[in-house]
Design an enzyme around this catalytic site. Structure first.
Site, PDB file in Angstrom:
ATOM      1  CD  GLU A 161      33.001  -2.509  14.293  1.00  0.00           C
ATOM      2  OE1 GLU A 161      33.434  -3.659  14.085  1.00  0.00           O
ATOM      3  OE2 GLU A 161      32.490  -1.801  13.403  1.00  0.00           O
ATOM      4  CG  ASN A 204      31.030  -5.176  11.159  1.00  0.00           C
ATOM      5  OD1 ASN A 204      30.179  -5.154  10.275  1.00  0.00           O
ATOM      6  ND2 ASN A 204      31.342  -4.101  11.862  1.00  0.00           N
ATOM      7  CE  LYS A 281      27.457  -3.921   8.959  1.00  0.00           C
ATOM      8  NZ  LYS A 281      28.407  -3.119   9.763  1.00  0.00           N
ATOM      9  CD  GLU A 285      28.688   0.326   7.951  1.00  0.00           C
ATOM     10  OE1 GLU A 285      28.883  -0.448   8.911  1.00  0.00           O
ATOM     11  OE2 GLU A 285      28.546   1.555   8.085  1.00  0.00           O
ATOM     12  NE  ARG A 318      22.675  -4.710  13.010  1.00  0.00           N
ATOM     13  CZ  ARG A 318      23.642  -3.855  12.714  1.00  0.00           C
ATOM     14  NH1 ARG A 318      24.494  -4.091  11.736  1.00  0.00           N
ATOM     15  NH2 ARG A 318      23.761  -2.734  13.384  1.00  0.00           N
ATOM     16  NE  ARG A 330      24.312   5.609   6.121  1.00  0.00           N
ATOM     17  CZ  ARG A 330      25.290   5.666   7.010  1.00  0.00           C
ATOM     18  NH1 ARG A 330      26.332   6.457   6.803  1.00  0.00           N
ATOM     19  NH2 ARG A 330      25.238   4.944   8.114  1.00  0.00           N
ATOM     20  CE  LYS A 354      22.904   0.470  13.052  1.00  0.00           C
ATOM     21  NZ  LYS A 354      24.201   1.106  12.728  1.00  0.00           N
ATOM     22  CG  ASP A 359      25.425   4.452  12.275  1.00  0.00           C
ATOM     23  OD1 ASP A 359      24.883   3.664  13.057  1.00  0.00           O
ATOM     24  OD2 ASP A 359      26.625   4.395  11.962  1.00  0.00           O
ATOM     25  CD  GLU A 387      29.643   4.381  16.042  1.00  0.00           C
ATOM     26  OE1 GLU A 387      28.797   3.480  16.257  1.00  0.00           O
ATOM     27  OE2 GLU A 387      30.204   4.533  14.946  1.00  0.00           O
ATOM     28  CG  HIS A 516      27.185  11.104   9.464  1.00  0.00           C
ATOM     29  ND1 HIS A 516      28.444  11.254   8.946  1.00  0.00           N
ATOM     30  CD2 HIS A 516      26.968   9.760   9.487  1.00  0.00           C
ATOM     31  CE1 HIS A 516      28.956  10.069   8.649  1.00  0.00           C
ATOM     32  NE2 HIS A 516      28.089   9.147   8.981  1.00  0.00           N
ATOM     33  CD1 TRP A 538      30.621   6.020   4.767  1.00  0.00           C
ATOM     34  CD2 TRP A 538      32.693   5.678   3.970  1.00  0.00           C
ATOM     35  NE1 TRP A 538      30.815   4.668   4.651  1.00  0.00           N
ATOM     36  CE2 TRP A 538      32.072   4.420   4.162  1.00  0.00           C
ATOM     37  CE3 TRP A 538      34.000   5.715   3.473  1.00  0.00           C
ATOM     38  CZ2 TRP A 538      32.715   3.218   3.879  1.00  0.00           C
ATOM     39  CZ3 TRP A 538      34.637   4.519   3.198  1.00  0.00           C
ATOM     40  CH2 TRP A 538      33.997   3.282   3.395  1.00  0.00           C
TER      41      TRP A 538
HETATM   42  C1  GCU Z   1      28.095   2.030  12.608  1.00  0.00           C
HETATM   43  C2  GCU Z   1      29.400   1.747  13.293  1.00  0.00           C
HETATM   44  C3  GCU Z   1      30.041   0.505  12.779  1.00  0.00           C
HETATM   45  C4  GCU Z   1      29.045  -0.656  12.836  1.00  0.00           C
HETATM   46  C5  GCU Z   1      27.780  -0.276  12.098  1.00  0.00           C
HETATM   47  C6  GCU Z   1      26.679  -1.311  12.212  1.00  0.00           C
HETATM   48  O1  GCU Z   1      28.304   2.396  11.285  1.00  0.00           O
HETATM   49  O2  GCU Z   1      30.282   2.845  13.117  1.00  0.00           O
HETATM   50  O3  GCU Z   1      31.196   0.245  13.566  1.00  0.00           O
HETATM   51  O4  GCU Z   1      29.587  -1.800  12.306  1.00  0.00           O
HETATM   52  O5  GCU Z   1      27.259   0.903  12.633  1.00  0.00           O
HETATM   53  O6  GCU Z   1      25.739  -1.053  12.952  1.00  0.00           O
HETATM   54  O7  GCU Z   1      26.727  -2.347  11.591  1.00  0.00           O
END
Ligand code: GCU
Length: 696
Positions: A161, A204, A281, A285, A318, A330, A354, A359, A387, A516, A538
């Site tokens: 990812e 994830n 995590k 999300e 996290r 956010r 972070k 992000d 990213e 963003h 988003w």
């Molecule tokens: C960003 C990223 C995701 C990732 C997320 C995270 O949003 O685009 O792919 O899962 O960060 O840090 O958990």
């Protein structure tokens, strides 16, 4: 006079010969490009252990005959005691001295613990490879941060990812039987930087990584990494007791759930006695978490912490959370959820935050949590993979971005500071448990990171994790010297290119605090007009808030009051656009297009100037790289040149698409001299990239 000139020419010619590329390169060797040598110095070790043997093997591989003799020994060895090393080195620090041992000139690499010897061996090689003298060596260093971790966002099927360097290094399918030699070289590269932890799987997470079969695979990797001083960690899916264990719930306060995790931890530690612990995590999300059962993040983290505590493990929990049902800005949500939990986490929990509150944007103000949880060890999470900064192809050196957040003043203490670096290295509050994590940018690409310059971001992360006080520029110099050549005619222009490269991305993608603004899903390329995604946060339009009246997100008291999450002294500065750094202006303020900037230009004129400056920087980088062609080996030169051409195309695309959109909302003409976008807005909106890499 004539003689002097011909002498000079002779010197110049021999220097030129010296910088000519010696052999073909494909980037595989990273910064560990030791000079070819037919013989090695004598390497003596105090004793043989897997870690000390690894250190000695690296010296045999890289040292050549640059020094006559090396002794690797701990402070328990009388030959080291005789050196009377003054500084405490801790279990990972080292000292390196040129001295006499038994009447022979010897470079002693000394440490209190074995891992210090490993890091000392790499430090000696780095010293020599960056042009350091082989005589009168006197170096010492100890890491300021305890857990220096690389997070892999690698899935069990090999997809990475946000990975732009090919598929996962881990071939889960052939583990544990097959140990790919790549794993060893990967371990070497990390050890050379002092990385001492690797999270193997994506945050994830699938619960499958906690099954017996995958624990055995992780154990095989742990065995490879152990002699390099690296522990493995796993991302844990919070609902695993339900998903794998068949329990009716994953509630962290349920005794059966707690027992399931304790048994799981026991099982993992039987296979991996030095397992580092879990990364989680949760409730973010779509990931499950304690919130699903009406419990707090502290309840969830402490339950896992109790499971690994008997084995000495930690939990990295996290703070990257935001919710689809929460209308709050956010940027404020993580603080709102975590700050009240300060002091409520178990001793072996680190809260991983972070660098910024949204992000990993090209620029973000530091996360307000760094100034607000003194009773909790906070771990800084950085993204090494780019990213949001051009992904695999752009040349964006992240050293300045990392340095910016580490040096940010939280204004929390009396007088100045502490900085984010002082918060995460524990010195601000006296925390013993400290950590920093970087999201990996490696894969099966032959050059590991997808490009030579992407390797520099991994390097910079590792060096700053060891010593957050290093400067991004000094690190760039070290890296360039080892990666290309220590000749200043190579290092100077390479470092100049690197040091301006991140700001160029900021300028052509989101200047003056915009963030963003990227396209949906894959996050490549511009999409400032996007406003129709299911969740408000988003949408790029949610962040830019551009309308006929102005642009920017009002985070003052009159707006979302996100600035209220910073220490009062800083909040006061940020409340006023005149005392807000211009680089963060539109992050904190919604301002009229004709707002007067310090330069005397209007905001609109200034924005356009930044977009143009970003494009111009990329053009300059290409020119500088072209001039380096004679000094760089052909394969690495060509790939970088090709990628810079891609970046110039993308920089123009970002600039033109963004300006076309801003003009559609503000109705303003371009300032005199600014080139019109190459296409109309509809053209930019119609671009689509369904197969861009890294998109889950
Ligand atoms: C960003 C990223 C995701 C990732 C997320 C995270 O949003 O685009 O792919 O899962 O960060 O840090 O958990």
């Amino acid at each position: 006079m004539k003689r002097a000139i011909s002498l000079c020419l002779g010197v110049a010619a021999s220097l030129l010969a010296a910088v000519a590329p010696a052999r073909a390169e494909d980037g595989y060797r990273l910064w560990l490009r030791y000079p070819a040598a037919s013989a090695s110095s004598t390497i003596e070790v105090e004793k043989s252990t897997p870690i000390i043997d690894t250190a000695a093997a690296e010296l045999r591989r890289g040292l050549g005959r640059r020094v006559a003799r090396v002794l690797l020994a701990t402070t328990a060895d009388p030959r080291v005691a005789a050196l009377r090393l003054a500084q405490p080195l801790g279990d990972e620090g080292y000292a390196i001295r040129s001295t006499q041992v038994a009447g022979q000139p010897t470079v002693v690499v000394a440490a209190e613990g074995e891992r210090g010897l490993l890091y000392g061996a790499f430090a000696l090689l780095r010293h020599l490879d960056t042009g350091g003298a082989a005589t009168a060596i006197d170096l010492h260093s100890a890491p300021r941060i305890k857990l220096r971790v690389i997070d892999h966002w690698d899935n069990l099927d090999g997809f990475v990812e946000r990975g732009y360097a090919g598929r996962s290094l881990w071939d889960w399918w052939t583990l544990p039987e097959h140990i790919d030699p790549l794993y060893l070289d990967y371990a070497r590269a990390n050890a050379s930087l002092g990385i001492n932890g690797i999270v193997l799987n994506n945050v994830n997470a699938k619960a499958d990584s906690l099954t017996a079969a995958y624990i055995a695979k992780a154990a095989a990797l742990a065995e490879v990494l152990r002699p390099y001083g690296i522990k493995v960690y796993l991302s844990a899916r919070f609902s695993a007791p339900h998903d794998l264990g068949g329990l009716a719930t994953g509630d962290p306060l349920d005794p059966a759930v707690r027992a399931w995790w304790a048994a799981k931890a026991d099982e993992i530690y039987r296979a991996i006695p030095d397992f580092g612990g879990f990364l989680v995590k949760a409730n973010s999300e779509g990931q499950p978490g304690p919130g699903d059962y009406g419990r707090t993040h502290a309840d969830g983290a402490n339950m896992l912490a109790a499971a690994v505590a008997p084995h000495g493990g930690v939990v990295m929990w996290r703070a990257f959370v935001y919710s689809e049902v929460n209308p709050e800005d956010r940027a404020k949500q993580a603080y709102s959820e975590f700050q009240p939990l300060d002091g409520k986490f178990a001793d072996n929990v680190l809260v991983q935050v972070k660098n910024g509150a949204i992000d990993f944007q090209p620029r973000e103000p530091f996360h307000p949590l760094f100034g607000a949880m003194p009773r909790t060890p906070l771990m800084l999470e950085l993204q090494i993979t780019k990213e949001y900064l051009g992904q695999g192809t752009s040349l964006a050196y992240l050293g300045p971005l990392f340095e910016e957040v580490l040096n940010a003043n939280t204004y929390r203490g009396e007088g100045s500071g502490p900085t984010v670096a002082q918060v995460i290295d524990g010195s601000a509050e006296g925390h013993e448990l400290t950590g920093i994590a970087g999201v990996a940018n490696v894969g099966r690409s032959r050059d590991w990171s997808g490009s030579t310059f992407n390797q520099a971001n991994w390097y910079a992360f590792g060096r700053l994790a060891w010593d957050p006080g290093l400067s991004a520029e000094a690190i760039a110099r070290e890296w360039a010297a080892q990666t290309f050549s220590p000749d200043p005619r190579v290092v100077d222009p390479v470092v100049r290119i690197m040091m301006g490269s991140r700001e160029a991305v900021v300028d052509y993608t989101g200047p003056l605090g915009l963030a963003h603004q990227m396209a949906t899903g894959h996050h490549y390329g511009p999409g400032p007009w996007i406003a129709d995604l299911a969740r408000p946060e988003w949408n790029p339009a949610y962040y830019n808030r551009a309308d006929a009246g102005g642009i920017g997100f009002d985070r003052t008291k009159a707006g979302s009051d996100a600035i209220g999450q910073y220490a009062p002294e800083l909040a006061r500065l940020l409340a006023d656009p005149r005392t807000t750094p211009e680089s963060e202006l539109l992050w904190f303020h919604h301002l009229a297009w004709d707002f007067r900037m310090a330069s005397g230009r209007t905001l609109w004129e200034e924005l356009v100037a930044h977009y143009d400056a970003g494009v111009a920087s990329v053009v300059d980088m290409r020119r500088a790289w072209d001039a380096l062609r004679p000094q760089i080996d052909a394969e690495r030169w060509q790939k970088t040149a090709d990628f810079l051409a891609i970046e110039e195309r993308d920089a123009r695309w970002w600039r033109d698409a963004s300006l076309a959109y801003w003009m559609s909302v503000n109705g303003l003409p371009l300032p005199a001299g600014a080139a019109p976008p190459a296409h109309d807005l509809a053209w930019y909106k119609a671009q689509s990239y369904p197969y861009a890499p890294g998109n889950p």
